[in-house]
Design a protein around this motif. Structure first.
Motif, PDB file in Angstrom:
ATOM      1  N   THR A 133      -6.809  -3.291   1.050  1.00  7.48           N
ATOM      2  CA  THR A 133      -7.877  -2.543   1.545  1.00  7.48           C
ATOM      3  C   THR A 133      -8.893  -1.585   0.520  1.00  7.48           C
ATOM      4  OG1 THR A 133      -6.494  -0.826   2.238  1.00  7.48           O
ATOM      5  CG2 THR A 133      -6.981  -2.640   3.910  1.00  7.48           C
ATOM      6  N   GLU A 134      -8.323  -1.582  -0.716  1.00 13.23           N
ATOM      7  CA  GLU A 134      -8.925  -0.891  -1.678  1.00 13.23           C
ATOM      8  C   GLU A 134     -10.325  -1.396  -2.095  1.00 13.23           C
ATOM      9  OE1 GLU A 134      -6.699   0.671  -5.137  1.00 13.23           O
ATOM     10  OE2 GLU A 134      -4.960  -0.527  -4.110  1.00 13.23           O
ATOM     11  N   GLU A 135     -11.451  -0.696  -1.998  1.00 17.44           N
ATOM     12  CA  GLU A 135     -12.621  -1.332  -2.327  1.00 17.44           C
ATOM     13  C   GLU A 135     -12.609  -1.999  -3.712  1.00 17.44           C
ATOM     14  OE1 GLU A 135     -17.443  -0.105  -2.355  1.00 17.44           O
ATOM     15  OE2 GLU A 135     -15.968   1.107  -1.253  1.00 17.44           O
ATOM     16  N   ARG A 136     -12.163  -1.456  -4.637  1.00 17.06           N
ATOM     17  CA  ARG A 136     -12.014  -2.303  -5.872  1.00 17.06           C
ATOM     18  C   ARG A 136     -11.304  -3.676  -5.835  1.00 17.06           C
ATOM     19  NH1 ARG A 136      -7.723  -1.958  -9.229  1.00 17.06           N
ATOM     20  NH2 ARG A 136      -6.029  -0.912  -8.430  1.00 17.06           N
ATOM     21  N   TYR A 175     -11.722  -5.858  -3.613  1.00 11.99           N
ATOM     22  CA  TYR A 175     -12.439  -6.720  -2.657  1.00 11.99           C
ATOM     23  C   TYR A 175     -12.694  -8.078  -3.097  1.00 11.99           C
ATOM     24  CZ  TYR A 175     -13.395  -3.014   0.859  1.00 11.99           C
ATOM     25  OH  TYR A 175     -13.250  -2.248   2.033  1.00 11.99           O
TER      26      TYR A 175
END
Length: 182
Positions: free
Chosen positions: A149-152, A154
Motif C-alpha cells: 500500500t506504500e505509494e513508493r 506502486y
C-alpha cells in the motif's frame, strides 16, 4: 534484429563482454551486464547461440554483492527470455523460476524486486504452458506484491499485476482461473 556490422562482430565482442561480466570491479560487471541486456534485446535470434555461455554468468550475477548488478542481471534475463521459444527455455525453467523467486523474496531493494518480477513475467511468456507448474507459487508472490500500500511501491504493484496477466496468457484461461480472484 541485429545490425549487419554487429552481427559480423558478435563473435568477437561476446568473449570480451562475458569476461567483463566476471570482473572484480562491480561497475565493470554492471556495464557488462547492461551490454548483455542490450545485445539480448537487439540481437535476436543471433544472441541465442550464446545462451550456454550467457545464462550461467547471468545466474551467478543474480547473487552479486552489488544491488545494481543484481537488478541489471534481471534485465538481461528479461530481454533474453522474452524471445526464447518454449523448447529453448525448458532446460532453464526450473532454475530460472526458483532463482528469481528467491531473489524477489530475499531482497528489500525495490529496483531488484521490480526487475525480478519483470524477468518472471518474461520467463512465463517464453515458457507458455510449460510454466503451468510454477503458476501457484509465482501467483502467491505476485499477490503479496499487489497488496503493498506504500505509494513508493506502486510501480512494484503494477509490475506484479502485469506478471499475473502474462502468466494468464502463457498458461491459458483454464489453468489460470483459480488465481483470477487473487
Amino acid at each position: 534484429g541485429c545490425s549487419e556490422p554487429l552481427r559480423e562482430h558478435l563473435s568477437e565482442v561476446m568473449p570480451h563482454v562475458l569476461q567483463a561480466a566476471r570482473d572484480n570491479d562491480p561497475q565493470v560487471r554492471e556495464c557488462a551486464c547492461f551490454c548483455l541486456g542490450q545485445i539480448s534485446e537487439h540481437c535476436q535470434p543471433e544472441v541465442l547461440m550464446y545462451s550456454e555461455q550467457i545464462l550461467p554468468i547471468v545466474f551467478s550475477l543474480l547473487d552479486d554483492q552489488s544491488v545494481a548488478v543484481q537488478a541489471t542481471s534481471c534485465y538481461v534475463l528479461e530481454m533474453f527470455c522474452e524471445r526464447l521459444e518454449p523448447d529453448a527455455v525448458r532446460p532453464l525453467l526450473d532454475s530460472l523460476v526458483k532463482k528469481l523467486a528467491a531473489m524477489l523474496e530475499g531482497t528489500t531493494k525495490r529496483s531488484v524486486q521490480e526487475m525480478a518480477v519483470a524477468a518472471l513475467a518474461a520467463t512465463a511468456v517464453a515458457a507458455e504452458e510449460e510454466f503451468t507448474p510454477y503458476v501457484g507459487g509465482v501467483a502467491t508472490l505476485m499477490t503479496k506484491c499487489m497488496s503493498v500500500t506504500e505509494e513508493r511501491l506502486y510501480s512494484l504493484r503494477g509490475r506484479a499485476l502485469e506478471c499475473m496477466g502474462h502468466m494468464a496468457i502463457a498458461v491459458g484461461r483454464e489453468v489460470f482461473r483459480p488465481y483470477f480472484q487473487a
